[in-house]
Design a protein around this motif. Structure first.
Motif, PDB file in Angstrom:
ATOM      1  N   THR A 167      13.357  -2.627   1.085  1.00  0.00           N
ATOM      2  CA  THR A 167      14.005  -2.156  -0.374  1.00  0.00           C
ATOM      3  C   THR A 167      14.091  -0.039  -0.242  1.00  0.00           C
ATOM      4  N   LEU A 190       4.788  -5.912  -2.424  1.00  0.00           N
ATOM      5  CA  LEU A 190       5.766  -7.456  -2.655  1.00  0.00           C
ATOM      6  C   LEU A 190       6.131  -7.117  -4.282  1.00  0.00           C
ATOM      7  N   ALA A 250       6.848 -14.980   0.407  1.00  0.00           N
ATOM      8  CA  ALA A 250       5.160 -14.204   0.509  1.00  0.00           C
ATOM      9  C   ALA A 250       4.591 -13.510  -0.752  1.00  0.00           C
ATOM     10  N   TYR A 284      12.623 -14.056   1.606  1.00  0.00           N
ATOM     11  CA  TYR A 284      11.644 -13.385   1.552  1.00  0.00           C
ATOM     12  C   TYR A 284      10.121 -12.844   1.226  1.00  0.00           C
ATOM     13  N   PHE A 285      10.739 -12.062   0.514  1.00  0.00           N
ATOM     14  CA  PHE A 285      10.133 -12.169  -0.960  1.00  0.00           C
ATOM     15  C   PHE A 285       9.546 -13.236  -1.760  1.00  0.00           C
ATOM     16  N   PHE A 323      10.526  -5.765  -4.805  1.00  0.00           N
ATOM     17  CA  PHE A 323      11.086  -6.895  -5.125  1.00  0.00           C
ATOM     18  C   PHE A 323      12.014  -6.050  -6.229  1.00  0.00           C
ATOM     19  N   GLU A 369       8.906  -4.559   6.714  1.00  0.00           N
ATOM     20  CA  GLU A 369       9.885  -5.616   6.570  1.00  0.00           C
ATOM     21  C   GLU A 369      10.370  -4.863   4.479  1.00  0.00           C
ATOM     22  N   CYS A 370       8.783  -5.359   4.375  1.00  0.00           N
ATOM     23  CA  CYS A 370       9.125  -5.702   2.186  1.00  0.00           C
ATOM     24  C   CYS A 370       9.672  -3.809   2.010  1.00  0.00           C
ATOM     25  N   THR A 428      -1.229  -6.887  -2.941  1.00  0.00           N
ATOM     26  CA  THR A 428       0.012  -7.910  -3.418  1.00  0.00           C
ATOM     27  C   THR A 428       1.406  -7.339  -4.255  1.00  0.00           C
TER      28      THR A 428
END
Length: 336
Positions: A114, A205, A253, A249-250, A209, A109-110, A201
């Motif tokens: 993007t 992430l 996480a 979401y981010f 992001f 999903e991450c 991460t």
């Protein structure tokens, strides 16, 4: 059983074990699960049935719906079953499988969020090259990269933590097998793995992001140059809605996985997990798609209440007005 004859099963304490009204809590979770399952399923069916939604944007949205369906189904059914059956145990291999599926879907999903931001950037800021940059072959390659990369990274972060020795109680203060909860039970030195987790991460992430924020910053600059105030306000409202879900979401996480396990309590981990694995899959179809006029039109068409859309002026784009033409009409509103 392990080598010295003790059980290798874990005990899941459940969702907020100290909550005074567990029955109300599980009913709310099941209601959210039903809403998320229905919303994502309807979206998948509409994208599959309506030719007007066979575009790169909706292909990526369909992948997001698949992820959300599997994401929320990887935790909620087991949690509900444990509650109604009065059983809280989960085997070692079932725990590892749950952790692997959860990490795979979360990482996927991450990456996908993007790519969706990139799709919107190309559509708004460079619409004339949209058909080339987001052609079907590229979209399929994107999907393959999302699933392959997420699965490989999840495999590493499943095998490594599950090999740490567990000392004392095997009770997991969580409603599913999550990495920080497993690490908290280990009696070995996990500092090296904490560094590996931090680097991963950042890659999966923080970098995505940052790319999403950069994409939307360029989109905002383009939108602010539009001559139409109505179109500008609509585009800004849409982008802000997308950024709300992305931030939700981010944010959770990054909080869970970029900080040391000892820096936050199990209750904080559970709050973050609920936001990411239960609330977000419910919000995604509402914010990303069901508020979209094309999706609403497809729903009305499927229920027999739709009207014919305006024909696309470009013959090779088909009988219906396509997304590329919509993006080009938006681009034409930008001042030279």
């Amino acid at each position: 059983m392990d080598w010295n004859g003790t059980s290798t099963d874990f005990i899941l304490l459940g969702l907020f074990p100290g909550f005074r009204h567990p029955k109300l809590l599980i009913l709310v979770i099941l209601l959210i699960y039903t809403t998320a399952f229905a919303g994502n399923s309807v979206l998948l069916v509409l994208i599959w049935l309506d030719p007007r939604l066979h575009t790169p944007m909706y292909f990526l949205l369909s992948q997001l719906s698949v992820i959300d369906l599997a994401y929320i189904s990887s935790t909620v059914p087991k949690t509900a079953a444990n509650y109604f059956q009065g059983s809280r145990s989960i085997s070692y291999f079932a725990c590892a499988a749950q952790m692997f599926s959860f990490l795979t879907l979360g990482l996927a999903e991450c990456i996908l969020l993007t790519l969706m931001a990139y799709d919107r950037y190309v559509a708004v800021c460079n619409p004339l090259r949209y058909a080339v940059l987001m052609r079907p072959q590229v979209c399929l390659q994107m999907a393959a990269a999302v699933w392959t990369g997420a699965a490989l990274a999840a495999l590493v972060h499943t095998v490594y933590p599950m090999h740490f020795p567990i000392c004392g109680s095997r009770e997991i203060n969580h409603y599913f097998c999550e990495m920080p909860a497993i690490l908290r039970m280990s009696c070995a030195d996990t500092s090296v793995y904490e560094m590996v987790k931090f680097v991963s991460t950042v890659v999966f992430l923080l970098v995505p992001f940052s790319l999403i924020l950069a994409s939307y910053a360029l989109i905002f600059l383009t939108v602010l140059r539009m001559s139409s105030r109505k179109g500008r306000n609509k585009a800004l409202a849409t982008c802000s809605s997308h950024l709300t879900v992305v931030s939700l979401y981010f944010g959770q996480a990054i909080f869970i996985y970029m900080t040391p396990t000892s820096a936050h309590t199990p209750e904080q981990d559970q709050v973050g997990a609920v936001l990411g694995t239960i609330v977000t899959p419910m919000l995604n179809p509402l914010i990303y798609s069901l508020r979209n006029k094309e999706v609403v039109g497809a729903l009305r068409k499927c229920t027999g209440r739709g009207r014919d859309c305006k024909k696309c002026p470009i013959p090779q784009h088909g009988a219906q007005k396509c997304s590329i033409c919509s993006f080009q009409s938006v681009h034409n509103q930008v001042k030279p």
